[in-house]
Scaffold this motif. Structure first.
Motif, PDB file in Angstrom:
ATOM      1  N   THR B 288      29.774 -57.596 -94.018  1.00 32.00           N
ATOM      2  CA  THR B 288      28.520 -57.607 -93.180  1.00 32.00           C
ATOM      3  C   THR B 288      29.341 -57.814 -91.068  1.00 32.00           C
ATOM      4  O   THR B 288      29.882 -58.610 -90.696  1.00 32.00           O
ATOM      5  CB  THR B 288      27.371 -57.784 -93.102  1.00 32.00           C
ATOM      6  N   ARG B 289      29.295 -57.065 -89.977  1.00 29.88           N
ATOM      7  CA  ARG B 289      29.068 -57.257 -88.689  1.00 29.88           C
ATOM      8  C   ARG B 289      27.705 -57.374 -88.333  1.00 29.88           C
ATOM      9  O   ARG B 289      26.715 -57.289 -88.663  1.00 29.88           O
ATOM     10  CB  ARG B 289      29.664 -55.346 -88.377  1.00 29.88           C
ATOM     11  N   ARG B 290      27.849 -58.466 -87.166  1.00 29.06           N
ATOM     12  CA  ARG B 290      27.084 -59.460 -86.558  1.00 29.06           C
ATOM     13  C   ARG B 290      27.716 -59.031 -85.396  1.00 29.06           C
ATOM     14  O   ARG B 290      28.626 -58.947 -84.812  1.00 29.06           O
ATOM     15  CB  ARG B 290      27.027 -60.690 -87.266  1.00 29.06           C
ATOM     16  N   MET B 292      27.760 -60.769 -81.187  1.00 28.44           N
ATOM     17  CA  MET B 292      28.909 -62.077 -81.296  1.00 28.44           C
ATOM     18  C   MET B 292      27.529 -63.808 -80.873  1.00 28.44           C
ATOM     19  O   MET B 292      28.469 -64.541 -81.630  1.00 28.44           O
ATOM     20  CB  MET B 292      29.205 -61.438 -79.626  1.00 28.44           C
ATOM     21  N   ALA B 295      27.138 -64.233 -84.130  1.00 25.45           N
ATOM     22  CA  ALA B 295      28.109 -65.153 -85.202  1.00 25.45           C
ATOM     23  C   ALA B 295      28.712 -65.975 -84.596  1.00 25.45           C
ATOM     24  O   ALA B 295      29.108 -67.262 -85.219  1.00 25.45           O
ATOM     25  CB  ALA B 295      29.713 -63.969 -84.306  1.00 25.45           C
ATOM     26  N   LEU B 296      28.553 -66.632 -83.080  1.00 19.44           N
ATOM     27  CA  LEU B 296      28.644 -68.049 -82.445  1.00 19.44           C
ATOM     28  C   LEU B 296      27.308 -68.765 -83.609  1.00 19.44           C
ATOM     29  O   LEU B 296      28.232 -69.563 -83.552  1.00 19.44           O
ATOM     30  CB  LEU B 296      28.758 -67.652 -81.101  1.00 19.44           C
ATOM     31  N   LYS B 299      28.579 -70.101 -86.593  1.00 18.98           N
ATOM     32  CA  LYS B 299      29.211 -70.966 -86.385  1.00 18.98           C
ATOM     33  C   LYS B 299      28.921 -72.392 -86.289  1.00 18.98           C
ATOM     34  O   LYS B 299      29.483 -72.839 -86.767  1.00 18.98           O
ATOM     35  CB  LYS B 299      30.450 -70.360 -85.577  1.00 18.98           C
ATOM     36  N   VAL B 385      39.938 -72.297 -80.286  1.00 14.03           N
ATOM     37  CA  VAL B 385      40.261 -71.091 -80.335  1.00 14.03           C
ATOM     38  C   VAL B 385      38.644 -70.550 -79.204  1.00 14.03           C
ATOM     39  O   VAL B 385      39.062 -68.727 -79.563  1.00 14.03           O
ATOM     40  CB  VAL B 385      39.072 -71.246 -82.372  1.00 14.03           C
ATOM     41  N   LEU B 386      37.832 -71.462 -78.974  1.00 12.34           N
ATOM     42  CA  LEU B 386      36.460 -70.717 -77.888  1.00 12.34           C
ATOM     43  C   LEU B 386      37.170 -69.878 -76.842  1.00 12.34           C
ATOM     44  O   LEU B 386      37.144 -68.713 -76.284  1.00 12.34           O
ATOM     45  CB  LEU B 386      35.234 -71.910 -77.802  1.00 12.34           C
ATOM     46  N   LYS B 387      38.212 -70.571 -76.709  1.00 12.54           N
ATOM     47  CA  LYS B 387      38.657 -70.855 -74.867  1.00 12.54           C
ATOM     48  C   LYS B 387      39.527 -68.989 -74.732  1.00 12.54           C
ATOM     49  O   LYS B 387      39.661 -68.569 -73.844  1.00 12.54           O
ATOM     50  CB  LYS B 387      40.200 -71.980 -74.311  1.00 12.54           C
ATOM     51  N   LEU B 389      39.033 -66.469 -77.196  1.00  9.47           N
ATOM     52  CA  LEU B 389      38.723 -65.841 -77.889  1.00  9.47           C
ATOM     53  C   LEU B 389      38.103 -64.939 -76.261  1.00  9.47           C
ATOM     54  O   LEU B 389      36.818 -65.306 -75.383  1.00  9.47           O
ATOM     55  CB  LEU B 389      37.484 -65.838 -78.904  1.00  9.47           C
ATOM     56  N   PRO B 390      37.899 -63.743 -76.676  1.00  9.98           N
ATOM     57  CA  PRO B 390      36.853 -63.054 -75.228  1.00  9.98           C
ATOM     58  C   PRO B 390      35.224 -63.381 -75.750  1.00  9.98           C
ATOM     59  O   PRO B 390      34.583 -62.097 -76.007  1.00  9.98           O
ATOM     60  CB  PRO B 390      36.781 -61.264 -75.552  1.00  9.98           C
ATOM     61  N   VAL B 391      35.056 -64.064 -75.412  1.00  9.93           N
ATOM     62  CA  VAL B 391      33.254 -64.769 -75.831  1.00  9.93           C
ATOM     63  C   VAL B 391      32.858 -65.408 -74.364  1.00  9.93           C
ATOM     64  O   VAL B 391      33.915 -65.862 -73.433  1.00  9.93           O
ATOM     65  CB  VAL B 391      33.505 -66.212 -76.708  1.00  9.93           C
ATOM     66  N   LYS B 392      31.879 -65.074 -73.895  1.00  3.96           N
ATOM     67  CA  LYS B 392      31.101 -65.179 -72.598  1.00  3.96           C
ATOM     68  C   LYS B 392      30.589 -66.790 -72.754  1.00  3.96           C
ATOM     69  O   LYS B 392      30.277 -66.895 -73.957  1.00  3.96           O
ATOM     70  CB  LYS B 392      29.901 -64.644 -72.308  1.00  3.96           C
TER      71      LYS B 392
END
Lengths: 237, 530
Positions: B288-290, B292, B295-296, B299, B385-387, B389-392
């Protein structure tokens, strides 16, 4: 695909990368070679947007990493030299996490995870916690997560370290396949034989400065990459 | 060799409290944090000064100084154990450099002793916050002599050794039980909670014994014998009795030696035991897709659930709040009667401030659950990982704060609701207290995250360093207490001019707003530069 222009990055007084310029085009596997502490990892991390650089510019698909890091990160994947992943997750949870962040659809992620995990013989272990993985297994997981969102550009720091010969061979195949499909790969390595056989272009860096770069045949001429590298090291020592 | 190992451990401890700036920058700005840290500790110590002031005079007049010291020794034991027990297991057995050090020609006993130094330091820090104010008040009010000072100093060290022995024994039992099971995280949590429950059951029985000693001090004081006489000797040791000093020191040393012996027998086996879980073969199933954020958040939740140290350190307060609330509702009539009788005796001017007691009490408990305070440090070597990825990064912060709310807010509101009912408050006061509890939860989540962004510690050798011992966690916990104490003192001193109690929730609310503004504006840049 990836354009590095006059990149400079210092740690305190020490210049780790000094006025480095490179251009990696679609379809190219670009090797990045240098001794320990030459500035390879700093350059790669700057391209990924993990490290802030002092001056110069880096463009991914024409987008500035400095001005729009998120958009650049969406188009690339990164595998560091030491794959410290989330030990508290299982392999499959980690892959789903990465897929969620990149917005990969359910069907695509299922297909890609199955394809790459079975190819690298990791599928059966995906339910295991990452803390139970060996270094090589973590490296395989990092490779799968990098290919998971079908990025245009893949940047890797010493990707063959820890991989068994079969997995290393498979990774080389994946890299070639990716570039043949119009993607690009920029990676650092100390294994000069691999670089020589695999790379279309190569850049050699020493103490943060670019020593030589260009198509593999031009750089090495009639000798081996190893002898060229050692010769250049001697000249600049 | 032992000197080199101790030096390494001390460097590690130093690094915890004054972490270097990353990327080769020089260590700076640490003095300010040490001052802030000291201020927070002093604020908490001030509460124990108040406690000591209440009992010091009467005990001294009755000639029961030993009972005064004994009482504070027990309080220090409780605080020291609760402060260090949950990190003991990972400090002793789960350090990342265990295998490296065991591969060197180092006798395991020496390695064990060095690991125990960290546990001792942690317990010592907590007990000192209790005992030093108690010593200070007694010296100020009753005078002192050389033997008294010597007794206090040796008593401080002996109490630290007893805390060390008890926490190490608890950690050892957790490791022993964990070595026989595959569900190590769950077992670690359950065994730790069980042992804590057992410890406090015995402890509270001792407390009631002490209370009866206080109530019938003179009569019982004359008749103490057997085991109680040893307790008296311990108290007398603090007061300056040479025999008492020796007895307490000997008891503490014997207990420590016994603990070291017991642990040394199985140290290598427990340290190097295979942490592998039962192999589960992956079976393909529908994915299943969540979003962002979800997902965070998932985690953060997984990390919280998979780390016994992180979990235990942050759910004790929740268990107390929920357990206490259930207990109150079961025995509501009796509890209400007790509260009414207490309220009837309270001075009238205090009653106006009693209306804020539920919110304040709940906030004190919530301060113990600093979920966000180690959340950046826990990223450790996987921060890349966090840095990458395209995560705000603002969303990553939100996920961390959401976990803090998930853990704290329901329990805080339940306990606040219970206490409001118990005190018979009106609707406006209920609302005010619930607002205080909610805004304090927001404040503590922001304070923890702010502190960890400013003082991250990513190079930990075991996660208890990040969860339990880092400057960010200590300042978030004690800083929260300091804010509560200072705002309550403000309300108390202004009570005749203007009753600010109903507006007290604005203090943590405004604090949370200010910190969140910094976190979401400057936090991403700060994180990228770590």
């Amino acid at each position: 695909m990836l354009r590095i222009e006059h990149l400079t990055k210092s740690y305190g007084e020490k210049k780790a990368v000094d006025d480095l310029s490179l251009h990696i085009q679609p379809g190219e596997i670009y090797g990045f070679i240098g001794h320990n502490g030459a500035g390879k990892t700093t350059t790669l991390k700057s391209c990924v947007g993990i490290l802030r650089f002092d001056s110069g510019e880096i463009y991914v698909d024409g987008i500035s990493v400095r001005a729009n890091p998120l958009e650049c990160k969406r188009r690339l994947a990164f595998i560091p030299d030491n794959p410290d992943l989330y030990d508290f997750m299982s392999g499959i949870k980690y892959l789903n996490f990465v897929a969620d962040i990149f917005g990969v659809g359910e069907k695509e992620r299922e297909e890609r995870i199955h394809r790459f995990a079975s190819m690298l013989e990791l599928e059966k272990d995906l339910a295991q916690p990452i803390s139970a993985y060996s270094h090589g297994m973590k490296q395989k997981l990092a490779v799968i997560s990098a290919w998971l969102h079908a990025p245009r550009l893949i940047i890797m720091d010493e990707p063959f370290v820890g991989l068994d010969p079969i997995a290393a061979h498979l990774l080389k195949g994946l890299m070639r396949e990716h570039c043949d499909a119009g993607g690009a790969i920029f990676f650092s390595t100390h294994v000069l034989e691999v670089a020589e056989k695999l790379c279309d272009k190569v850049a050699i860096i020493r103490e943060g400065r670019l020593v030589v770069s260009g198509p593999m045949d031009e750089v090495k001429g009639n000798s081996s990459l190893e002898s060229v590298f050692l010769e250049l090291e001697d000249q600049h020592a | 060799m032992l000197k080199a190992l101790f030096k390494k451990q001390l460097l590690e401890i130093r690094e915890i409290y004054t972490p270097k700036k990353y990327r080769g920058q020089k260590r700076k700005g640490s003095v300010g944090f040490i001052i802030l840290y000291a201020f927070c500790l002093l604020s908490v110590a001030a509460a124990f000064v108040g406690m000591a002031e209440l009992v010091c005079g009467p005990f001294h007049e009755m000639g029961l100084d030993w009972l005064y010291y004994l009482f504070f020794c027990f309080v220090a034991l409780a605080v020291g154990i609760i402060g260090s027990v949950f990190s003991t297991y990972s400090t002793l057995y789960r350090a990342k450099d265990n295998e490296l050090l065991l591969s060197m020609p180092i006798p395991p006993m020496k390695l064990l002793l060095v690991r125990m130094l960290s546990v001792f330091f942690m317990g010592f820090l907590f007990e000192a916050v209790v005992l030093l104010p108690a010593f200070g008040v007694h010296i100020y009010r009753c005078g002192t002599g050389v033997l008294n000072i010597l007794g206090c100093l040796l008593g401080l060290i002996s109490t630290g050794l007893v805390i060390l022995a008890l926490t190490c024994l608890l950690g050892w039992v957790v490791a022993l039980v964990g070595s026989h099971t595959r569900k190590k995280s769950l077992v670690t949590v359950l065994v730790s909670l069980l042992l804590m429950g057992l410890y406090y059951f015995v402890y509270f029985r001792l407390n009631s014994l002490l209370r009866s000693l206080v109530d019938n001090a003179v009569t019982i004081g004359d008749k103490v014998s057997g085991n109680a006489y040893i307790l008296k000797l311990i108290g007398m040791g603090f007061a300056g009795d040479a025999w008492g000093i020796c007895v307490f020191a000997l008891i503490a040393l014997a207990l420590t030696c016994l603990t070291v012996y017991l642990m040394s027998v199985s140290f290598v086996r427990l340290t190097t035991m295979n942490r592998g879980e039962k192999k589960i073969v992956y079976v393909r199933r529908k994915m299943t897709r969540r979003s962002m954020l979800s997902a965070l958040y998932a985690k953060e939740l997984t990390r919280f659930g998979q780390s016994p140290t992180y979990l235990l350190n942050n759910i004790l307060g929740v268990i107390i709040m929920l357990g206490g609330s259930v207990y109150v509702w079961i025995r509501f009539s009796a509890a209400r009667e007790l509260v009414n009788s207490l309220l009837a005796q309270a001075p009238q001017e205090w009653l106006r401030l009693l209306t804020i007691v539920p919110g304040v009490a709940v906030s004190f408990m919530c301060s113990m659950n600093a979920v966000t305070a180690p959340s950046i440090s826990l990223e450790g070597s996987s921060l890349w990982v966090l840095k990458s990825l395209p995560v705000k990064l603002g969303r990553a912060f939100t996920a961390k704060q959401l976990l803090h709310f998930t853990v704290n807010l329901p329990a805080a509101l339940v306990m606040c609701f219970t206490l409001c009912a118990l005190l018979g408050l009106n609707a406006g006061q209920w609302l005010m207290n619930l607002l205080y509890a909610a805004s304090y939860t927001a404040f503590s989540s922001a304070l923890g995250l702010f502190m960890d962004l400013r003082k991250p510690h990513l190079d930990w050798t075991n996660e208890s360093v990040a969860v339990k011992q880092s400057a960010s966690v200590a300042i978030a916990m004690f800083g929260g207490w300091a804010l509560i104490i200072l705002s309550c003192l403000g309300a108390y001193f202004m009570r005749r001019v203007f009753n600010i109690a109903p507006l007290l929730f604005l203090v943590p609310a405004l604090g949370a707003l200010a910190l969140d503004r910094w976190i979401y504006r400057r936090g991403p840049d700060v994180l990228m530069n770590i």
